[in-house]
Design a protein around this motif. Structure first.
Motif, PDB file in Angstrom:
ATOM      1  N   LYS A   1      -9.015 -26.642 -33.273  1.00  0.00           N
ATOM      2  CA  LYS A   1      -9.205 -26.664 -34.727  1.00  0.00           C
ATOM      3  C   LYS A   1      -7.866 -26.981 -35.383  1.00  0.00           C
ATOM      4  N   ARG A   2      -7.585 -28.232 -35.470  1.00  0.00           N
ATOM      5  CA  ARG A   2      -6.260 -28.690 -35.892  1.00  0.00           C
ATOM      6  C   ARG A   2      -5.926 -28.307 -37.328  1.00  0.00           C
ATOM      7  N   GLU A   3      -6.887 -28.460 -38.233  1.00  0.00           N
ATOM      8  CA  GLU A   3      -6.611 -28.135 -39.638  1.00  0.00           C
ATOM      9  C   GLU A   3      -6.232 -26.666 -39.790  1.00  0.00           C
ATOM     10  N   TRP A   4      -6.958 -25.804 -39.070  1.00  0.00           N
ATOM     11  CA  TRP A   4      -6.656 -24.374 -39.148  1.00  0.00           C
ATOM     12  C   TRP A   4      -5.260 -24.092 -38.602  1.00  0.00           C
ATOM     13  N   LEU A   5      -4.936 -24.708 -37.482  1.00  0.00           N
ATOM     14  CA  LEU A   5      -3.626 -24.475 -36.877  1.00  0.00           C
ATOM     15  C   LEU A   5      -2.506 -24.981 -37.788  1.00  0.00           C
ATOM     16  N   GLU A   6      -2.738 -26.098 -38.462  1.00  0.00           N
ATOM     17  CA  GLU A   6      -1.748 -26.601 -39.413  1.00  0.00           C
ATOM     18  C   GLU A   6      -1.515 -25.585 -40.538  1.00  0.00           C
ATOM     19  N   SER A   7      -2.595 -24.971 -41.009  1.00  0.00           N
ATOM     20  CA  SER A   7      -2.445 -23.986 -42.091  1.00  0.00           C
ATOM     21  C   SER A   7      -1.698 -22.756 -41.607  1.00  0.00           C
ATOM     22  N   LEU A   8      -1.954 -22.338 -40.384  1.00  0.00           N
ATOM     23  CA  LEU A   8      -1.213 -21.209 -39.821  1.00  0.00           C
ATOM     24  C   LEU A   8       0.264 -21.560 -39.688  1.00  0.00           C
TER      25      LEU A   8
END
Length: 398
Positions: free
Chosen positions: A46-53
Motif C-alpha cells: 500500500k504505497r500511498e499509505w506508506l508515503e503518508s507514514l
C-alpha cells in the motif's frame, strides 16, 4: 458500580479534561506497523499509505524526536510477490515468503524515507537477540548508532530463519522489547483497531471505548479479543502483553488505528486512540537484573577520575581502569570498585577479560591498535551500568 465500570468512567472523564500529549513532546518513539496496514492481497504494498507514514515520521524527526519502526509485512508482501495461495503457509513457505518480502519491504522504506532526506537502516532480530546478553548488547549498539547518525532503524523479526520455538510470534511484543531495550518513552501500535474497548467491538455493539488506561489489570486483559486478520499473528491480547512489558519499564503506549492516511498526525489531531500510561514507579528490569540478580564474573578497580565520571552518569572508559581480575566474557556482569575499595557500580563489560587486561589504563584512540580490531569506546557503557552504594569489601587481613 463495578471496578471495570468505575475505571471506564474515570478514564472517560480524564480524557475529556486532558488530551493525549503531542508526539513531538516525546524524546524517542517506537512505531509498530501491522501487516494488514502495509499489504493488500490483490495489489501488494500500500504505497500511498506508506508515503503518508513517511511524511509523519519525517515531521517528528524534524522536531527532534528519534524514531524507530518495527514493521511487520515481510511474509504478507512476499507471499504476494511469490504468488503463494491464500490460507496458512507451511514453515518453509513462510520463510521463503519472508526472504522475498523483506527485500521489497526494505527497499520501500528506504525510498519513502529518502524523499524526506532520511536514511533507513534495516535490523532483523530473533528472540535470542534481545534475550541473550551478548546479542542484546550488539543489537542495542547497532540501533543506537543508527539513531546517532540520524537514520531511522526499520526493525523486523528475522522470519527467514525463525521457527516456532525460537520466535517472538508477533511484532507487538518485539516492539515492546525494542522500546525497552532502547529506552524509548513511547511505543505506538498501529493496527486495524483504534484502541481498547471493553469487549471486541465487532462482536459486541455495546462495547465502550477506553481513551486512557492507568494500569493493565486482569480485568483489562479480559477485554482482549482474537486477531482480526489472516495476516496478523496477534490480536488485542498481544498488544496488552506488549503494554505490560513497556509500561513496567517506564514506556507509555498508544494503540491507534493505522487504516487512515497520516496515522501519526491523526493521533496529534485528537482522533481516537488509547493511551496506556507508564508506571509511575517504573522498574528498570534491565538494570535491576544487572545490579542484583547476577553474580559478578569479574572485578575492575578504577581511579578517582573514573569514579567521578560514573557518578555523573558517564560510561566507564578503559583509561580509568587500574586493575582487572576474574575470568569473564563480553556481556558478563562485573563489579566496579573505587580506589577506596568500595564497590561503586556493576555493569555489563564490553570486552573479554584478556582484552580488558590489555587496554586497562589506555586511551580510547589506542585501543584498536592494541587489540588489532575496531572496538567499542567504553569498557562499560552507561546504559549497562548501575552505580551503587555498597559497603567496603574486607580484605584477607581484616
Amino acid at each position: 458500580m463495578s471496578v471495570i465500570s468505575a475505571q471506564i468512567q474515570e478514564a472517560q472523564d480524564e480524557a475529556k479534561q486532558l488530551p493525549l500529549p503531542k508526539l513531538s513532546n516525546y524524546r524517542r518513539i517506537v512505531v509498530k506497523i501491522g501487516s494488514a496496514l502495509l499489504v493488500d492481497r490483490a495489489s501488494g504494498l500500500k504505497r500511498e499509505w506508506l508515503e503518508s507514514l513517511g511524511a509523519d515520521i519525517a515531521a517528528l524527526s524534524a522536531s527532534g524526536v528519534e524514531m524507530m519502526i518495527v514493521s511487520s509485512g515481510a511474509i504478507a508482501l512476499g507471499r504476494t510477490v511469490l504468488g503463494l495461495p491464500k490460507g496458512a503457509l507451511r514453515l518453509e513457505e513462510s520463510q521463503a515468503a519472508a526472504a522475498a518480502g523483506q527485500i521489497e519491504l526494505a527497499k520501500a522504506y528506504a525510498e519513502v524515507l529518502s524523499h524526506h532526506k532520511l536514511r533507513a537502516g534495516q535490523i532483523l532480530l530473533t528472540l535470542s537477540d534481545t534475550e541473550e546478553r551478548r546479542r542484546y548488547l550488539n543489537a542495542r549498539a547497532t540501533v543506537g548508532t543508527l539513531l546517532r547518525l540520524k537514520a531511522v532503524p526499520v526493525i523486523n523479526e528475522n522470519d527467514t530463519v525463525a521457527t516456532t520455538e525460537i520466535r517472538y510470534g508477533d511484532n507487538d511484543r518485539l516492539a515492546a522489547r525494542v522500546a525497552t531495550m532502547m529506552g524509548a518513552d513511547l511505543l505506538i501500535l498501529l493496527s486495524d483497531i483504534d484502541g481498547l474497548y471493553t469487549a471486541p467491538p465487532h462482536q459486541n455493539p455495546d462495547a465502550q471505548f477506553l481513551p486512557v488506561v492507568e494500569a493493565i489489570t486482569p480485568e483489562i486483559e479480559g477485554m482482549a479479543g482474537a486477531a482480526a486478520s489472516e495476516y496478523s499473528r496477534g490480536g488485542m491480547k498481544t498488544k496488552l502483553d506488549a503494554g505490560k512489558i513497556a509500561n513496567a519499564a517506564g514506556t507509555a503506549m498508544i494503540i491507534a488505528s493505522g487504516t487512515r492516511l497520516h496515522p501519526l498526525a491523526a493521533i496529534d489531531k485528537g482522533e481516537r486512540a488509547t493511551l496506556f500510561k507508564a508506571s509511575s514507579t517504573p522498574v528498570n528490569a534491565w538494570k535491576t537484573w544487572i545490579s542484583g540478580n547476577l553474580e559478578p564474573s569479574g572485578r575492575l578497580v578504577i581511579d578517582e577520575g573514573a569514579l567521578m565520571a560514573l557518578k555523573s552518569g558517564k560510561s566507564l572508559l578503559a583509561a580509568g581502569v587500574r586493575e582487572v581480575s576474574g575470568q569473564f566474557m563480553r556481556g558478563d556482569t562485573v563489579a566496579v570498585f573505587g580506589p577506596d575499595g568500595r564497590e561503586a557500580a556493576r555493569g555489563l563489560v564490553a570486552y573479554d577479560a584478556a582484552d580488558a587486561v590489555k587496554i586497562a589504563g589506555r586511551k580510547t584512540n589506542e585501543i584498536a591498535e592494541i587489540l588489532g580490531y575496531d572496538a567499542r569506546s567504553a569498557m562499560i557503557h552507561r546504559d549497562d551500568l548501575v552505580v551503587r552504594a555498597a559497603k567496603r569489601v574486607a580484605t584477607a587481613k581484616e
